[in-house]
Design a protein around this motif. Structure first.
Motif, PDB file in Angstrom:
ATOM      1  N   GLN A  13       0.832  -1.206   0.000  1.00  0.00           N
ATOM      2  CA  GLN A  13       0.000   0.000   0.000  1.00  0.00           C
ATOM      3  C   GLN A  13       0.863   1.252   0.000  1.00  0.00           C
ATOM      4  O   GLN A  13       0.598   2.220  -0.732  1.00  0.00           O
ATOM      5  N   PHE A  14       1.920   1.234   0.792  1.00  0.00           N
ATOM      6  CA  PHE A  14       2.827   2.374   0.896  1.00  0.00           C
ATOM      7  C   PHE A  14       3.481   2.678  -0.457  1.00  0.00           C
ATOM      8  O   PHE A  14       3.567   3.839  -0.879  1.00  0.00           O
ATOM      9  N   VAL A  15       3.915   1.642  -1.163  1.00  0.00           N
ATOM     10  CA  VAL A  15       4.547   1.824  -2.471  1.00  0.00           C
ATOM     11  C   VAL A  15       3.538   2.368  -3.479  1.00  0.00           C
ATOM     12  O   VAL A  15       3.864   3.250  -4.288  1.00  0.00           O
ATOM     13  N   ILE A  16       2.302   1.868  -3.437  1.00  0.00           N
ATOM     14  CA  ILE A  16       1.276   2.361  -4.366  1.00  0.00           C
ATOM     15  C   ILE A  16       1.006   3.842  -4.118  1.00  0.00           C
ATOM     16  O   ILE A  16       0.896   4.637  -5.068  1.00  0.00           O
ATOM     17  N   VAL A  17       0.917   4.226  -2.849  1.00  0.00           N
ATOM     18  CA  VAL A  17       0.682   5.637  -2.513  1.00  0.00           C
ATOM     19  C   VAL A  17       1.852   6.494  -2.987  1.00  0.00           C
ATOM     20  O   VAL A  17       1.668   7.561  -3.600  1.00  0.00           O
ATOM     21  N   LEU A  18       3.089   6.029  -2.733  1.00  0.00           N
ATOM     22  CA  LEU A  18       4.270   6.775  -3.164  1.00  0.00           C
ATOM     23  C   LEU A  18       4.293   6.946  -4.687  1.00  0.00           C
ATOM     24  O   LEU A  18       4.534   8.035  -5.214  1.00  0.00           O
ATOM     25  N   GLN A  49      11.906   3.416  -9.951  1.00  0.00           N
ATOM     26  CA  GLN A  49      11.633   2.048  -9.498  1.00  0.00           C
ATOM     27  C   GLN A  49      12.579   1.621  -8.380  1.00  0.00           C
ATOM     28  O   GLN A  49      12.161   0.926  -7.439  1.00  0.00           O
ATOM     29  N   LEU A  50      13.846   1.999  -8.470  1.00  0.00           N
ATOM     30  CA  LEU A  50      14.804   1.608  -7.434  1.00  0.00           C
ATOM     31  C   LEU A  50      14.436   2.220  -6.088  1.00  0.00           C
ATOM     32  O   LEU A  50      14.523   1.561  -5.038  1.00  0.00           O
ATOM     33  N   GLN A  51      14.003   3.482  -6.112  1.00  0.00           N
ATOM     34  CA  GLN A  51      13.598   4.138  -4.862  1.00  0.00           C
ATOM     35  C   GLN A  51      12.355   3.465  -4.262  1.00  0.00           C
ATOM     36  O   GLN A  51      12.274   3.279  -3.046  1.00  0.00           O
ATOM     37  N   PHE A  52      11.397   3.120  -5.115  1.00  0.00           N
ATOM     38  CA  PHE A  52      10.195   2.451  -4.622  1.00  0.00           C
ATOM     39  C   PHE A  52      10.535   1.063  -4.065  1.00  0.00           C
ATOM     40  O   PHE A  52       9.973   0.629  -3.055  1.00  0.00           O
ATOM     41  N   TYR A  53      11.440   0.395  -4.730  1.00  0.00           N
ATOM     42  CA  TYR A  53      11.878  -0.928  -4.271  1.00  0.00           C
ATOM     43  C   TYR A  53      12.511  -0.827  -2.892  1.00  0.00           C
ATOM     44  O   TYR A  53      12.219  -1.612  -1.978  1.00  0.00           O
ATOM     45  N   THR A  54      13.356   0.185  -2.711  1.00  0.00           N
ATOM     46  CA  THR A  54      14.005   0.395  -1.412  1.00  0.00           C
ATOM     47  C   THR A  54      12.973   0.757  -0.349  1.00  0.00           C
ATOM     48  O   THR A  54      13.025   0.268   0.796  1.00  0.00           O
ATOM     49  N   ALA A  55      12.014   1.613  -0.726  1.00  0.00           N
ATOM     50  CA  ALA A  55      10.981   2.018   0.228  1.00  0.00           C
ATOM     51  C   ALA A  55      10.143   0.824   0.668  1.00  0.00           C
ATOM     52  O   ALA A  55       9.770   0.711   1.855  1.00  0.00           O
ATOM     53  N   PHE A  56       9.852  -0.065  -0.258  1.00  0.00           N
ATOM     54  CA  PHE A  56       9.075  -1.269   0.064  1.00  0.00           C
ATOM     55  C   PHE A  56       9.796  -2.117   1.117  1.00  0.00           C
ATOM     56  O   PHE A  56       9.202  -2.562   2.106  1.00  0.00           O
ATOM     57  N   ILE A  57      11.089  -2.328   0.904  1.00  0.00           N
ATOM     58  CA  ILE A  57      11.857  -3.157   1.840  1.00  0.00           C
ATOM     59  C   ILE A  57      11.972  -2.486   3.194  1.00  0.00           C
ATOM     60  O   ILE A  57      11.722  -3.095   4.249  1.00  0.00           O
ATOM     61  N   LEU A  58      12.355  -1.190   3.209  1.00  0.00           N
ATOM     62  CA  LEU A  58      12.567  -0.481   4.476  1.00  0.00           C
ATOM     63  C   LEU A  58      11.273  -0.358   5.273  1.00  0.00           C
ATOM     64  O   LEU A  58      11.265  -0.540   6.499  1.00  0.00           O
TER      65      LEU A  58
END
Length: 692
Positions: A13-18, A49-58
């Motif tokens: 959900q967080f990644v979709i919002v971002l 995409q790399l930033q969203f990927y990192t945000a998803f993990i963190l």
């Protein structure tokens, strides 16, 4: 485990919002990238995409760790986890909805409707978080309400009314004239002409189908549809299209009503209803819209639900009158569309064979019906078919010529003309269609084996024999796909499969309580409806919603320009009498003769497969065999029409030589006309040739 599931959903959900927020913020290239030579600029495709990927993990790690630290005691309490479960389920529901919207954005090229779908789902998710106590209380009340039989009965009645009405509204073309132009722009009315317009026009003007003009779709169907259109709105392309739409939607509603009556479940009937619409109306085989192919609509087997209903009633009640009604209605379907009628007849005979072989029914059936009436039941379908053909066609049904003409195309078809291999779908990467090509007959055969065995052993009620009847009818219908394995073919004949699928779904949910049956079937209906209305082809369907914003202005302009034959109509009107049969060899033969209000002369009508008049091109002819060419030349020799009207490009030598080499029958016909006729006048697109 439950908390981890919540964290995973929240991370998505967080990644979709971002991603949604940053979609409004453009990415600016830095000065270093701008040093690339222009040759390589097309390889610069910046994204986040790399930033969203990192945000998803963190986010996932931090949220999981925070829960372990700050909610340690609560997470060890089973009562807390139990209370948390409704929230987790609701959270994942919104995540899946938003993920679906995001998928539609990526898959369909960022359409506006998909973006608004995503924004709306995010707003509803936020409302769900803010007002969670109220949402929870609402669903608690709804759960208690579902347990009250009287209230469920009221809801079921409203659902039974509103769903068919809603689907009729959504499937009705917003502008029938624009829809007609849309169809014309795709195939120049090729399928419409051969299905109904050409034989229908001839029939309404006193000619006999398969005696004076040919029909690849039997006699009664074009006669019925053309007469219906003439009586209610007039025999025009637009009104015939309107009636094809009306009859198709009526068929879907009738199928829903039959499922509702047979299975006794509103939700199960709704599932079958929606699935049938999705499979038959919105698949790549009927691009851009189903109405382009009237032969692929349920008009092809418009009345097959009637014998189905009578067979079901006999299976339930055992009353003999339903067998006679089923036999008679099956015969009428033979006359309406012979192939469908034959499959229904085979299924009817198979049902009768079951009654005579199953121990539970054999003695009663043979004793109460008797051999004489059994013979009558066997003969009745053929007798009813012949009588209806006689009423429509007249005395020609007693002659061999009519039957030879009626079966000619079927004989060509069965000898390989137009056939396609099973692997045809793979050539277009239609993997689902390829797999379904094997699944559907497997389901039919397996169902026949299981239900047939249980019936013979007396382990299920005799009314289940109706399922075997359905499967045998479905197997017969499916031969069309087996022989011509185009993507369109299995969808056209999939309705019995949908019925059988609904039967098995009913058997599977029987193990659940009444409450959970409703929940499971409700989810199934919601998923099917969602899949239908968010499908790519539905979004481009020009209905009242027009989700993709389809603009048909160009198609309308093309149709109005190309389908106006005033100059040629005036030429025909000047040189021929109103009651005269006009010999015409041209694209748009049906449209021209309708505008000129003249009957066709040639048996093979239309003869030429249409292409726009200004194009130095045409798609082929109906002179497929030597016999067809001889028949056409024989008409010209025997009846010697004073005038023959020929499209200029066909006779002027403007077409590439390859066309005359490929379509030899047309070349021979044109050569005959040049020898026997001479040009005397011309219209916009036609030459008028007068016999020498």
């Amino acid at each position: 485990m439950a908390y981890s599931a919540l964290v995973l959903g929240a991370s998505v959900q967080f990644v979709i919002v971002l991603a949604t927020i940053f979609s409004f913020i453009p990415i600016h290239l830095n000065d270093f990238v701008k040093t690339l030579l222009p040759l390589y600029w097309d390889q610069v495709r910046p994204h986040r995409q790399l930033q969203f990927y990192t945000a998803f993990i963190l986010f996932g790690i931090v949220a999981q760790a925070g829960g372990m630290i700050f909610l340690k005691k609560q997470l060890q309490d089973l009562g807390f986890i139990k209370k948390l479960m409704p929230f987790i389920i609701m959270q994942w529901m919104w995540v899946l909805i938003e993920a679906t919207a995001a998928f539609k954005i990526f898959a369909f090229g960022n359409p506006a409707w998909a973006r608004w779908f995503l924004y709306l789902s995010m707003v509803l998710w936020a409302g769900n978080l803010i007002f969670w106590p109220e949402v929870k209380n609402f669903f608690g009340r709804l759960n208690r309400w579902v347990l009250v039989p009287k209230k469920v009965s009221i809801a079921r009645r409203w659902f039974d009314i509103l769903l068919p009405v809603l689907m009729v509204i959504l499937l009705w073309p917003a502008d029938m004239h624009k829809m007609l132009a849309h169809i014309f722009a795709w195939d120049n009315f090729f399928h419409f002409d051969f299905f109904v317009m050409s034989p229908g026009w001839a029939y309404l003007h006193g000619l006999h189908i398969n005696m004076d003009v040919n029909s690849n779709y039997n006699v009664v169907m074009p006669a019925f549809l053309s007469t219906l259109a003439k009586c209610f709105g007039g025999f025009t392309y637009e009104n015939v299209l309107r009636w094809v739409v009306i009859l198709t939607l009526a068929y879907f509603v009738a199928a829903w009503g039959f499922l509702r009556y047979w299975l006794g479940s509103s939700l199960l009937a709704a599932f079958g209803f929606l699935l049938a619409i999705k499979l038959m109306m919105f698949h790549w085989g009927v691009l851009p819209v189903l109405w382009r192919f009237p032969s692929a609509t349920p008009v092809r087997y418009l009345f097959d639900l009637v014998p189905m209903f009578f067979i079901y009633k006999h299976a339930v009640t055992g009353r003999e009158k339903f067998l006679w009604l089923a036999a008679a209605s099956t015969g009428l379907m033979i006359a309406f569309m012979s192939e469908v009628g034959v499959y229904l007849t085979v299924a009817f005979y198979a049902y009768g064979f079951m009654l005579m072989t199953i121990p539970a029914t054999r003695r009663v059936f043979l004793r109460t019906v008797g051999i004489r009436r059994i013979i009558g039941l066997v003969l009745l379908p053929g007798l009813c078919a012949f009588l209806l053909l006689w009423m429509v066609e007249g005395k020609s049904v007693w002659g061999n010529i009519f039957w030879a003409n009626t079966t000619e195309y079927a004989r060509l078809f069965l000898n390989g003309f137009g056939s396609l291999p099973y692997s045809d779908g793979l050539a277009d990467k239609q993997f689902f269609a390829f797999c379904m090509g094997f699944v559907i007959p497997a389901v039919y055969v397996l169902t026949v084996m299981i239900i047939g065995s249980l019936l013979y052993l007396g382990q299920i009620e005799i009314e289940q024999a109706f399922i075997v009847y359905l499967c045998i009818y479905g197997l017969g219908m499916y031969h069309y796909f087996v022989y011509r394995s185009a993507v369109t073919s299995y969808y056209v004949v999939c309705l019995p499969f949908v019925f059988v699928l609904c039967f098995w779904v009913q058997q599977m949910v029987k193990i659940l309580s009444a409450k959970w049956q409703r929940i499971a079937l409700s989810v199934l209906v919601i998923l099917t409806f969602g899949s239908l209305v968010t499908g790519y082809l539905f979004t481009f369907y020009p209905n009242i919603l027009n989700l993709a914003g389809l603009d048909l202005t160009q198609e309308v302009n093309l149709y109005q320009h190309e389908f106006n034959f005033d100059g040629d109509v005036a030429l025909i009107d000047h040189l021929t009498a109103p009651d005269e049969r006009v010999a015409l060899v041209s694209s748009y033969e049906t449209g021209i003769l309708m505008q000129a209000n003249r009957r066709p002369f040639f048996y093979f009508f239309p003869m030429v497969y249409s292409e726009p008049m200004e194009n130095l091109d045409f798609k082929g002819t109906e002179l497929l065999t030597v016999d067809r060419l001889k028949k056409t030349l024989g008409q010209l020799e025997e009846e010697k029409p004073m005038y023959v009207f020929v499209e200029k490009k066909l006779i002027s030598g403007q077409l590439p030589v390859a066309y005359y080499q490929h379509y030899q029958s047309l070349a021979i016909l044109i050569e005959y006309l040049i020898k026997q006729y001479q040009p005397v006048a011309q219209g916009q697109w036609l030459w008028a040739l007068k016999r020498k």
